[in-house]
Design an enzyme around this catalytic site. Structure first.
Site, mmCIF file in Angstrom:
data_model
loop_
_atom_site.group_PDB
_atom_site.id
_atom_site.type_symbol
_atom_site.label_atom_id
_atom_site.label_comp_id
_atom_site.label_asym_id
_atom_site.label_seq_id
_atom_site.Cartn_x
_atom_site.Cartn_y
_atom_site.Cartn_z
ATOM 1 N N GLY A 204 37.947 37.412 29.903
ATOM 2 C CA GLY A 204 36.770 38.184 30.250
ATOM 3 C C GLY A 204 36.673 38.436 31.742
ATOM 4 N N ASP B 129 49.860 28.215 30.869
ATOM 5 C CA ASP B 129 49.625 29.552 31.436
ATOM 6 C C ASP B 129 49.638 29.476 32.960
ATOM 7 O OD1 ASP B 129 49.341 32.268 31.114
ATOM 8 O OD2 ASP B 129 47.159 32.212 31.043
ATOM 9 N N LYS C 273 32.286 33.490 34.519
ATOM 10 C CA LYS C 273 33.246 34.212 33.676
ATOM 11 C C LYS C 273 32.595 34.493 32.325
ATOM 12 C CE LYS C 273 37.175 32.203 32.455
ATOM 13 N NZ LYS C 273 38.590 31.790 32.566
ATOM 14 N N VAL D 209 34.978 38.195 35.589
ATOM 15 C CA VAL D 209 34.439 37.145 36.447
ATOM 16 C C VAL D 209 33.548 37.788 37.501
ATOM 17 C CG1 VAL D 209 34.986 35.198 37.957
ATOM 18 C CG2 VAL D 209 36.534 35.790 36.077
ATOM 19 N N LEU E 24 34.349 40.159 40.482
ATOM 20 C CA LEU E 24 35.438 39.542 41.242
ATOM 21 C C LEU E 24 36.805 39.866 40.662
ATOM 22 C CD1 LEU E 24 33.940 35.978 41.885
ATOM 23 C CD2 LEU E 24 34.090 37.879 43.505
ATOM 24 N N GLY E 25 36.886 40.001 39.352
ATOM 25 C CA GLY E 25 38.178 40.244 38.719
ATOM 26 C C GLY E 25 38.100 39.949 37.241
ATOM 27 N N GLU E 26 39.245 39.998 36.598
ATOM 28 C CA GLU E 26 39.303 39.762 35.158
ATOM 29 C C GLU E 26 40.128 38.522 34.885
ATOM 30 O OE1 GLU E 26 39.621 42.421 31.081
ATOM 31 O OE2 GLU E 26 40.133 43.253 33.045
ATOM 32 N N GLY E 27 39.533 37.557 34.184
ATOM 33 C CA GLY E 27 40.217 36.313 33.883
ATOM 34 C C GLY E 27 40.939 36.371 32.562
ATOM 35 N N GLY E 28 41.215 35.184 32.007
ATOM 36 C CA GLY E 28 42.013 35.103 30.797
ATOM 37 C C GLY E 28 41.353 35.734 29.587
#
Length: 446
Positions: free
Chosen positions: A100, A215, A117, A102, A94-98
């Protein structure tokens, strides 16, 4: 809401990550780490037991939602989450979080669709963020905060399991939008801004002690069905000052472009630091621009630096609006939204409003229900009005639509004057709300 004994106002534990896959920037060097990488075998089992013991210990104090004082989130094994995500296949990404990546997954035990995540094991900074996020989201519950379903601390694996947010992040809908996707309309943008502000208000005013998010940015605002915004990624959250303390001193962590200037320069953190970050996101919603965009011409790459001079002349306000709106926005609503944004990004923290006042203002705007079929704002022509009407706020165009008068004395109004105009509306709304509360209390005591 109870206390959080695990987060104090002292300097937080320092890590020296070998690699951090994140867009956060640490402006002060951290102390050398005395924490080595977790190894396999017996050390992995010891590590998992230590993490779970830490979570039990940190949650042993009085809490709000968990009657037995224990972490309410489920615990998962790595095998369960690998099965849920088809072994973290790329098509589930899905994407990259804070800290790692996801992945989208489906729990085999319940069939529930979730977001998983996975901590980047090469970045030890995530260990602290992992603990903070599990504790925060297990103890804080609000419609505008993402729900944590569970976590995994299996060996050196660290994973968080959230409710799945079908519409992705606010960033996905504002920046680098595919041509075939409809841009967010004005009503939706104000709805998202108001909901995100309510989530921040809960952290600042309802949590005890207050929580500083630290954040706040468009990529951390996730959108559920109906564009309901929820704050996510609490790894940098910090307990706010209590008693006679005015701020929390900590190393500077956050995302460039969203950090409040006083926090970036001194490391002194307050709830007003979050308000500044909120103002940047509100500007993103209004302008459609990124907080930092290196593709823009020199002098326009920093959103706040570019927008501030334009606040001084109302004739330039329309140049701040996202062109993808096609002029379909309420002129008065634009002025009020810009007034809120300009107050939030004041350089002096004391000059910024409390988030509760921001919620009042944006809830008012979100409830106005602008008709997107109205003639575009830039096509509305101002007609000459009689002198006796010059002091009024509104004029009528040929179609009878109300609009703000850009002529005469108002064209030189500063953001301060715009803020005064907005504050009158806020005072009226607050007075009505207080009256309703008084009537309700009288009714209950009768």
């Amino acid at each position: 809401m109870g206390c959080f004994p695990c987060f104090d106002s002292r300097e937080e534990v320092q890590f020296n990550p070998q690699k951090v896959r994140s867009d956060r920037h640490e402006l002060h060097p951290s102390a050398p780490s005395n924490i080595s990488r977790l190894s396999s075998g017996g050390d992995r089992l010891k590590s998992r037991n230590n993490v779970n013991a830490s979570l039990r210990r940190e949650s042993s104090g009085p809490k709000g939602d968990s009657p037995d004082g224990q972490i309410a989130a489920q615990t998962f094994t790595f095998r369960e989450l690998a099965a849920a995500t088809n072994n973290f296949r790329p098509d589930c990404f899905l994407g990259e979080g804070g800290f790692g990546c996801v992945y989208r997954g489906r729990l085999q035990s319940s069939g529930q669709v979730v977001a998983v995540k996975q901590l980047d094991r090469n970045g030890l900074q995530g260990n602290r963020e992992f603990l903070v996020e599990v504790l925060m989201l297990s103890l804080l519950h609000h419609p505008n905060l993402v729900n944590l379903i569970g976590y995994c601390a299996d060996g050196d694996q660290r994973l968080l399991v959230y409710e799945f947010m079908a519409l992705g992040s606010l960033e996905d809908h504002l920046h680098d939008v595919p041509p075939d996707r409809e841009p967010l309309d004005w009503n939706t943008r104000m709805k998202i801004a108001a909901g995100a502000a309510k989530g921040l208000e809960f952290l600042h005013d309802k949590a005890n002690p207050p929580v500083i998010y630290r954040d706040f940015k468009s990529s951390n605002i996730l959108l559920d069905e109906g564009f309901l915004p929820k704050l996510s990624d609490f790894g940098l959250a910090k307990l706010g000052p209590t008693g006679d303390k005015s701020h929390v001193s900590t190393r500077v962590m956050g995302t460039y472009g969203y950090c409040a200037p006083e926090y970036a320069m001194t490391g002194q953190l307050t709830v007003k630091s979050d308000v500044y970050s909120f103002g940047v996101v509100l500007l993103e919603l209004i302008t459609g621009r990124k907080a930092i965009d290196s593709t823009q011409p020199a002098g326009q790459q920093n959103l706040v630096t570019w927008a501030r001079p334009l606040f001084n002349d109302r004739r330039k306000f329309t140049s701040l609006v996202d062109p993808r709106l096609g002029g379909h926005y309420p002129m008065r609503g634009l002025y009020q939204a810009l007034a809120v944004a300009s107050m939030c990004i004041q350089e002096q923290a004391a000059a910024r409003p409390l988030i509760a006042d921001v919620v009042t203002a944006l809830s008012y705007l979100a409830n106005q229900g602008y008709d997107p079929n109205t003639a575009p704002a830039h096509n509305i022509v101002t007609k000459e009005r009689p002198k006796t009407e010059r002091n009024g706020r509104f004029s009528k165009n040929e179609e009878g639509c109300s609009r703000w008068d850009l002529e005469g004395s108002e064209k030189e109004d500063s953001p301060k004057e715009t803020a005064k105009m907005l504050n009158k509306d806020l005072e009226r709304e607050r007075a009505v709300a207080e009256a309703k509360m008084w009537v309700e209390k009288r009714r209950q005591s009768a």
